[in-house]
Design an enzyme around this catalytic site. Structure first.
Site: not given
Lengths: 350, 234
Positions: A21, A23-25, A28, A43, A137
């Site tokens: 996937g 993510g914001g950063m 992954v 990550k 979060d």
């Protein structure tokens, strides 16, 4: 170290298998240790070494290092060079809580309560640790249900150690799940996590995802009669815009959840709904029949008349008050809630 | 009462779909309320999907947050119209300011269908269309485009109130709202042939009919985004 974000690329001692996937950063990946053949999640964050995403990943590694609990994936390695930073952690196989709720919501209150207790235990562990960690979060996609049915909390990128005078930290969280003060950046405490937990609880019971318009969780009054009053009351207090009205932290919320007895309350709700009406109208009918049978058109004695009048009027007043003076909420249920758009994120920005 | 829906969201020959659409339903103490909305991100304008997506987002919030308080006093057209106009004006100004600040032209059209029990209200700004489908097909919106382009647009130029119409929902009536790309090469006669005559009884059939129409549009040379919502009523 050379970084190739492609299947088969080797980073340190890990071979990338597939992308899990984004993510914001950063992305992954599922990776395999080249020597041990054990699978891990990786990550990655690329860009400037002092950039936001890479420094967040570094902070995440720091947080994970201090947390030692089976419900939180353990940190395996942290690799960093000029091009990117890589965090290697335990790979949790299973489905996200978001997928589970999406498939099964609205959940039965007993099931939702069981899941909430487990979520609360994890958050209570964070709030109980020294120094206290605020997750900031909480949302269903950050929880994973492992193959063995255990709940795990992922992604510590936004987690923060609670210190005095925390105002001025960057705004983080997901619209709909984040507490109002969190989005206004006016100081975050542990009760902001409590708000997010209540939003997840509300999603489980209502099937209305708070991260979709109108971006606020369903409140107790909209949850219908199949949900116990104490659950509704708890959700309403946790979703209060005033942080002081919410349970102070995950531990306090866990205590409140323990007191809820959904099965018993469901029975009481049912009784209240049907039995009350039945008793009321039976009494009215019985009084009329009795009056007619006893006096058959003759004048009723004054004392008896007053007694009957008072009892009938009190019943009538209960009915009028229930129907006209209580505000049970206008919206009963929301459904469909479909939005299709190429626009990314919410709000007006690039 | 709306029984089922079908959605079509195709980017057609474009790089991305600049249209945005939403479908919401809520059950209230006064009855069931459904909103179908299509916003066309004005082909040719920069950041069309930004404007259409933002309007859809704002109107979705409006539907859940503002509309219930208006409906507490009944389905009154004037009140709903005023409430919607206030919201549209706010979004119009926000988009216009955002465009000025970022040197962009951010505009979108809008067609919104509200169905409350057996009444409907339709609001239109721009060239997206809405039809009622029974034995015959009936256009519920006027054609608003002219030689100089669309004359009502949210986010560009001065604000103009949307065109409003309303009526009662007949038995087994269907509603189709679509962006201008969908209606470009597909005639109302085609729509009646695929969706009319009371032959659509469930979602699967409506999905199939919309896909067939979209394919026909592409075959006839349509290169625009194609978006449509079909609502089947009891």
């Amino acid at each position: 170290m050379s970084i190739y974000e492609a299947e088969g690329a080797v980073i340190g001692r890990y071979r990338l298998i597939k992308k899990l996937g984004k993510g914001g950063m950063g992305a992954v990946w599922l990776a395999e240790h080249t020597g041990l053949h054990t699978r891990f999640a990786m990550k990655m964050a690329a860009g400037d070494i002092n950039g936001l995403s890479r420094s967040c990943l570094r902070t995440e590694a720091e947080r994970m290092k201090t947390l030692n609990d089976r419900r939180i994936p353990y940190l395996v390695d942290f690799i960093e060079d000029d091009e990117c930073s890589v965090l290697v952690m335990e790979y949790v196989e299973g489905i996200t809580l978001e997928e589970y709720i999406g498939k099964n919501a609205p959940l039965d209150e007993e099931e939702a309560l069981g899941l909430m207790k487990k979520l609360c235990d994890i958050v209570a562990f964070l709030h109980n640790s020294r120094p206290r960690i605020l997750y900031r979060d909480i949302k269903p996609s950050n929880f994973m249900i492992s193959a063995g049915g255990e709940l795990r909390l992922l992604d510590f990128g936004t987690a923060l150690i609670q210190t005095e005078g925390m105002q001025g930290e960057e705004i983080c969280g997901t619209r709909g799940y984040a507490a109002p003060e969190q989005l206004k950046n006016s100081g975050v405490r542990a009760d902001a996590d409590v708000y997010s937990l209540a939003a997840v609880y509300s999603y489980m019971l209502s099937a209305v995802d708070p991260s979709r318009p109108p971006f606020h969780p369903v409140r107790g009054e909209e949850l219908g009669r199949m949900v116990s009053r104490s659950t509704k009351k708890l959700i309403d207090s946790c979703l209060s815009p005033d942080p002081d009205k919410r349970p102070a932290n995950g531990i306090a919320l866990r205590g409140r959840l323990e007191k809820i007895r959904p099965g018993r309350e469901k029975l009481l709700n049912c009784m209240e709904e049907h039995l009350y009406q039945l008793i009321m109208w039976t009494q009215v009918m019985a009084a009329c029949i009795l009056l007619w049978a006893r006096h058959g058109g003759h004048p009723i004695p004054e004392a008896e008349f007053i007694c009957y009048s008072i009892s009938l009027l009190s019943l009538l007043w209960g009915f009028i008050r229930e129907e006209f003076f209580t505000d049970p909420g206008f919206v009963l249920q929301r459904s469909w809630n479909i939005i299709l758009s190429s626009k990314e994120g919410t709000g007006l920005h690039f | 009462m709306v029984l089922f829906y079908s959605l079509l969201y195709e980017k057609g020959g474009r790089e991305r779909n600049e249209d945005s659409m939403a479908l919401h339903r809520m059950e209230t103490r006064a009855g069931e309320l459904t909103m179908a909305l299509i916003c066309d991100g004005m082909g040719g304008e920069d950041k069309g999907e930004l404007a259409s997506g933002y309007l859809v987002e704002c109107l979705s919030v409006w539907f859940y947050d503002k509309l219930p308080s208006v409906l507490r006093n009944g389905f009154r057209r004037g009140r709903i119209q005023r409430c919607l106009q206030r919201q549209l004006f706010t979004v119009h100004e926000e988009l216009r300011r955002f465009g000025l600040e970022n040197k962009l032209r951010c505009g979108t059209t809008m067609t919104m269908l509200l169905i409350f029990n057996r009444q409907y209200l339709l609001f239109q700004s721009g060239d997206s269309m809405a039809y009622s489908l029974g034995r015959k097909i009936r256009a519920l919106t006027p054609r608003q485009g002219n030689d100089r382009g669309v004359d009502r647009c949210i986010g560009i130029g001065s604000f103009k109130a949307p065109h409003m119409s309303g009526g009662r929902v007949a038995c087994n009536e269907g509603f189709l709202i679509h962006s201008d790309g969908f209606g470009d090469r597909i005639t109302p006669k085609d729509m009646l042939g695929a969706l009319g005559g009371g032959r659509i009884k469930e979602r699967g059939e409506a999905d199939k009919a919309l896909r067939t129409l979209a394919k026909a549009g592409v075959r006839r040379g349509c290169r625009d985004n194609m978006s449509a919502i079909y609502l089947g009523c009891s």
